[in-house]
Design an enzyme around this catalytic site. Structure first.
Site, PDB file in Angstrom:
ATOM      1  N   GLN B 606       0.834  -1.205   0.000  1.00  0.00           N
ATOM      2  CA  GLN B 606       0.000   0.000   0.000  1.00  0.00           C
ATOM      3  C   GLN B 606       0.866   1.252   0.000  1.00  0.00           C
ATOM      4  OE1 GLN B 606      -3.529   0.775  -0.073  1.00  0.00           O
ATOM      5  NE2 GLN B 606      -3.114  -1.125  -1.136  1.00  0.00           N
ATOM      6  N   GLU B 673      -3.622   5.599   2.317  1.00  0.00           N
ATOM      7  CA  GLU B 673      -3.392   6.915   1.728  1.00  0.00           C
ATOM      8  C   GLU B 673      -2.113   7.603   2.177  1.00  0.00           C
ATOM      9  OE1 GLU B 673      -7.617   8.847   1.157  1.00  0.00           O
ATOM     10  OE2 GLU B 673      -7.659   7.267   2.661  1.00  0.00           O
TER      11      GLU B 673
END
Ligand SMILES: Cc1cc2nc3c(=O)[nH]c(=O)nc-3n(C[C@H](O)[C@H](O)[C@H](O)COP(=O)(O)OP(=O)(O)OC[C@H]3O[C@@H](n4cnc5c(N)ncnc54)[C@H](O)[C@@H]3O)c2cc1C
Lengths: 332, 706
Positions: B606, B673
């Site tokens: 990620q 994020e």
């Protein structure tokens, strides 16, 4: 999309007669450009004449010591061919700088020469475009034109030719062999593509019905000095903002012969003949000669709102490529 | 406990994905399926005077043509977060007005995709055209309300404390800009709507929020929620653009009902440049004033972004500013203007991403101004509390991220002066920036079934947008039940299952895994067992078909005591071949603090994905709109550039810190994020170090390096 017939040509003559008799018919080879165009209504052929199974897949030595490359040789096979890698390294590198491995596996020499511009205004029928339909206007000229032409453009069209292979071939003095109902003829590659003038609908001087059968490369003693420098917005898988193909013949420190061609700057692969002539007789170890050659190559450049940077970028690319060619060639 | 949490575990869904077994929205095969193709406006401002569908309707295979003259029945939704939510407040085909190029003005339904597309191309539209407002520089900015005009005050941005006019030993003030970016997920927007008897519908659509989508479509169709089923087991990337229904989805579901056939609509790549969201371009002014020792005295951050005429979506750039550094004087403000462009929306780290590009660039400028090492400058300005809420941060390890990152990268070898490091003909630059993203958590429910064959089955409506949710859910259950991960079967993305919450705001892991944990504990209680092995033995003895438990988990009062945020630091090296304006990112180190790392492999992936997307933003991503016609001039993935492999160096990711048990029982904050925040600034800071050239406008395409 409009329905079309699909036919497999069983000979070169068969292919030619079909497209001669039916002006709405189109050849298809690897399909990597044409199929995309069909999907967005850029072309609406009555029939697709599949030439991909014809016998034009050979790369042969010519009597003169050059190479004759069949129109159906894939981009991958051409780039990897041992003679090409050895004797025309800049052609091999130009091809490998384009598209992706998967696309190059399908793409053919003939199709690559005939691929059409990536101008976004051409590519979407939502926009008017003189290339798609004459006298509808050129929104690129007053729109977003960062990737557009700085040389040889006209009021009716500011698109650029996207091919890398053609730029290398232009530098290598290639000839395109074509065949029509009247028989075969040869067109120098630098005259094969056209400037837009007021007929931007025509990219090339191929006549309706004519099929590209081969590209012929003459021998070039100094081809090993060849450099292909492609500058773009990402490291791979992007069309050139500017590209340069160069080669230099140097004896002692003196330039005997030079080749300079540019891509991404015009409606056709752009051979900078005047710059080449300037270089002959000049010292190869003096960078200012390359600077001057670059100035000459770009002296007629005309810019639009967003593509002004291409002039400076081209000059620098020429300088660099020539410098590397003067040192015997290689990868930049 | 078999201690699988924290290990590197391969994706549960990996094999299905690489072998093509994973079925995405548009791939569901349904007998009798027909195809819809969107007709989109070719002007950006005006109205439809006449729309001629005759020829299209008469082409072979065409079943229906919908325009504003005969829209399918769509009920007006309440359209707020609690009940239902659509991306764009204006319903499709509601009138003849055109607000942006690419706006949906019709839907053609035919028996094949090609016939629908062909017929759509034959529709002739006469417009009344007004010149569109496209130019962000000339737009009319006003104080922004919050996202969707709703009451989320912290995102609206206006905040003032102390005296912002103070100066210090050094002041930097500059304007930073970012370009419009498009999400460009690999899986395009697409859905299949399948009605049963006009009163219940199954919708196969990639969505980040299954239950929200269910409620929303129910309102739009005027049917009870139970009569809408959303199936969304796999998503090929979303990044914020698949959270709510877009107009094409609304239209597809409504039209399918009308034609009484299952209907599929796939949005083309070209259409996706205009009508399924983007990140707005931004212009941000930052002013920093600091003492000689680097302590910040004032931060001013004014952000401008643009929205469409049919929805309010400010890019909330200033939200993260009061989180990172301490300062007594601060002024934050957010402005917005309306352009004739499609509706912008959330895109990976909405707000934080452009906001931190500006802030972290300005911090670098300040470091040069003060002649203080940029790592040191950040350490000196660390804050223990959120500057707006005054709450202390929980389990914060920002300083470690900076220090360990510097060490791993070899930062101490850096020659301070720009243009001082060379490698042959190349200029070499080192840059760094902070990363930060809030830790969010919501309510979620999960169900566990222990089956006689020794399998534990986890069910929840939540989904995996490609992040690794299948795997961390399985790992959480495996750990709690004492089973191997292989014995856990996870089913996600179906609205008939318990409410698993939303895959957005990096909250899925933090929201869902506590519910899985509790459900597992509960099922062991039900089975009167210490672990799964005993439970399975009891199950076989009992003759029951399964032990089942459903549990929910939600945040409590902790948000009143702590501020929760994740932290990180990026360090990178770039090389610049100055003569030919060629920039390459050649080395990357990220150190991240996200509480407990559940799966070290997918978590690192990620972060890497975020870094790659950030490098794309730094170097190449930009969508321009034609200034006269208003249509985007990028039209596919060959013209909208994002990084190819050749653009990306090895990315070294490591994690620091301990489980954040104040936050949730798993101690895990999200990591979807944070990876992208600060990336672009790290790159431009490195470019400055390499060349002495400060680039304040992204992306750094070759023309900007000449
Ligand atoms: C994503 C993407 C990226 C790309 N990037 C690059 C790049 O960076 N650089 C680059 O140079 N190219 C690039 N290309 C273009 C690629 O090189 C061309 O698509 C390819 O060379 C076309 O060859 P083809 O055989 O597939 O042609 P086709 O698609 O089959 O045909 C193209 C055209 O040529 C005509 N044609 C084909 N063969 C003949 C013939 N023998 N005689 C007469 N006419 C003929 C067809 O009628 C058609 O009009 C890219 C393509 C894609 C899709």
């Amino acid at each position: 999309m409009k329905n079309f017939a699909y036919v497999r040509a069983n000979s070169v003559e068969d292919a030619i007669s079909r497209t001669t008799n039916d002006r709405q018919a189109m050849f298809i080879a690897g399909g990597t450009n044409l199929v995309d165009r069909l999907k967005v209504f850029l072309d609406e052929p009555s029939q697709l004449v599949d030439v991909s199974r014809l016998e034009m897949k050979q790369i042969e030595r010519t009597n003169e010591g050059g190479l004759k490359i069949g129109a159906l040789v894939t981009n991958t096979d051409l780039a990897n061919h041992i003679e090409v890698r050895r004797n025309y390294p800049l052609l091999s590198r130009a091809i490998l700088a384009g598209a992706s491995q998967q696309i190059r596996n399908m793409a053919t020499v003939g199709g690559n020469l005939m691929q059409r511009t990536r101008c976004p205004y051409y590519y979407d029928t939502a926009f008017p475009c003189n290339k798609r339909q004459l006298n509808t206007g050129c929104p690129a000229a007053t729109g977003i034109n960062r990737i557009h032409a700085i040389l040889g453009a006209s009021e009716s069209c500011v698109a650029v030719n996207p091919s890398d292979m053609s730029v290398a071939m232009a530098a290598l003095d290639a000839t395109v062999e074509v065949q029509g109902m009247q028989g075969k003829r040869e067109i120098p590659l630098i005259d094969f593509h056209r400037l837009p003038g007021n007929t931007p609908d025509r990219d090339t001087n191929l006549e309706p019905g004519e099929l590209i059968t081969a590209v012929i490369l003459p021998p070039l003693s100094f081809a090993k000095s060849g450099v292909y420098l492609k500058l773009r917005d990402r490291a791979s898988y992007a069309f050139a903002l500017v590209s340069v193909a160069t080669a230099l013949e140097v004896a002692g420190e003196q330039i005997k012969n030079a080749r300079v061609a540019l891509g991404g700057v015009a409606h056709k692969p752009w051979r900078a003949m005047e710059a080449e002539e300037f270089l002959i007789g000049k010292a190869a170890n003096n960078k200012s000669n390359f600077e001057q050659a670059a100035e000459i190559a770009l002296k007629d450049a005309k810019t639009l709102a967003h593509n002004g940077f291409k002039v400076e970028l081209s000059k620098r690319a020429i300088r660099r490529a020539l410098t590397v060619s003067a040192q015997g060639g290689g990868i930049v | 406990m078999n201690q699988v949490i924290g290990k590197s575990v391969n994706r549960k869904d990996g094999r299905a994905k690489v072998t093509g077994q994973a079925t995405y929205g548009a791939e569901h095969q349904i007998p009798n399926l027909v195809h819809g193709y969107l007709v989109t406006a070719t002007i950006a401002n005006g109205s439809i005077r006449n729309i001629d569908t005759q020829q299209a309707a008469a082409t072979p295979g065409v079943i229906a043509v919908f325009t504003h003259k005969n829209p399918p029945k769509i009920f007006k939704p309440t359209n707020n977060w609690m009940t239902s939510k659509i991306y764009e407040a204006r319903l499709p085909l509601s009138d003849n007005k055109i607000h942006y190029a690419g706006q949906i003005v019709g839907l053609v339904v035919a028996d094949t995709f090609e016939r629908a597309r062909d017929a759509a191309h034959q529709i002739k539209i006469e417009y009344e055209t007004h010149s569109p407002q496209i130019n962000a520089q000339k737009a009319n900015y006003q104080q922004a309300t919050s996202i969707f005009g709703e009451d989320m005050e912290y995102l609206a941005g206006e905040f003032e404390t102390g005296d912002i006019s103070v100066s210090g030993a050094a002041t930097v003030e500059a304007i930073y800009t970012t370009e419009t970016e498009i999400h460009s997920p690999m899986e395009p927007h697409a859905l299949v709507a399948h009605w049963d008897n006009n009163d219940s519908v199954t919708i196969y659509e990639p969505t980040q929020w299954v239950k929200g989508s269910q409620r929303t479509y129910a309102e739009l169709c005027g049917v009870p929620q139970e009569q809408v089923r959303i199936v969304s087991p796999y998503i090929g990337g979303a990044f914020g653009c698949k959270a709510f229904p877009w107009s094409h989805g609304v239209l597809c579901v409504a039209a399918a009902r009308e034609i009484k056939r299952p209907l599929k609509v796939v949005v083309s790549r070209r259409q996706m440049t205009a009508n399924t969201g983007h990140r707005s371009q931004t212009e941000q002014t930052i002013r920093l004033a600091a003492n000689k020792d680097g302590k910040l005295r004032a931060i001013k951050h004014i952000a401008k972004s643009c929205t469409s005429p049919v929805e309010v979506f400010p890019e909330p750039c200033t939200g993260i500013t009061p989180v990172i550094y301490a300062t007594p004087n601060m002024h934050l403000k957010q402005e917005i203007a309306v352009l004739n462009v499609g509706t912008p929306t959330f895109m990976r780290a909405p707000g934080e991403n452009p906001g931190m590009f500006a802030l972290e660039s300005a911090m670098d400028e300040l470091a040069w101004e003060l002649n203080i090492d940029p790592v040191e400058l950040r350490l000196r300005n660390e804050t223990k509390e959120h500057q707006r809420t005054k709450l202390p941060f929980s389990a914060k390890h920002f300083a470690e991220c900076l220090k360990i990152g510097a060490e791993k990268f070899g930062w101490s070898d850096r020659q301070m002066q720009p243009r001082s490091q060379q490698q042959g003909e190349l200029l070499v630059g080192w840059g760094m920036a902070a990363a930060a993203f809030p830790a969010l958590r919501n309510r979620a429910e999960a169900k566990i079934r222990l089956l006689p064959d020794g399998i534990a089955h986890v069910l929840t409506s939540a989904n995996d947008v490609g992040t690794g949710a299948y795997t961390v859910i399985a790992m959480t259950a495996a750990e709690t039940l004492g089973l191997p991960v292989e014995n856990i079967r996870v089913e996600l993305g179906d609205s008939i299952m318990p409410n698993g919450g939303m895959a957005g705001g990096s909250q899925m892991t933090a929201t869902l895994t506590p519910a899985v944990l509790t459900a597992c504990q509960k099922v062991l209680e039900t089975a009167k067992a210490q672990n799964a092995k005993e439970a399975f033995a009891n199950l076989r003895e009992s003759g029951l078909t399964a032990y089942e438990a459903t549990a929910s988990s939600a945040p409590g009062e902790e948000g009143k005591k702590f501020a929760f945020n994740s932290w990180g630091a990026h360090f990178c090296e770039v090389t610049v071949d100055e003569e030919i304006a060629r920039l390459r990112v050649t080395r990357w180190v990220s150190v991240i603090n996200i509480g407990r790392v559940l799966n070290s492999k997918t978590a690192a992936s990620q972060i890497r994905g975020g870094v790659i997307m950030g490098i794309g933003q730094a170097l190449m991503e930009e969508c321009h709109f034609d200034p006269n016609i208003g249509y985007p001039v990028v039209y596919d993935l060959a013209t909208y550039h994002f990084p190819a492999h050749a653009d990306i160096p090895r990315i070294e990711v490591s994690f620091v810190g301990e489980p954040d048990l104040n936050f949730n029982p798993m101690g895990a904050r999200g990591c979807g994020e944070i990876g992208i925040t600060g990336v672009a600034a790290a790159v431009t800071n490195a470019v400055y170090h390499a060349t002495g050239k400060r680039i304040r406008s992204l992306p750094i395409t070759p023309d900007k390096l000449l």
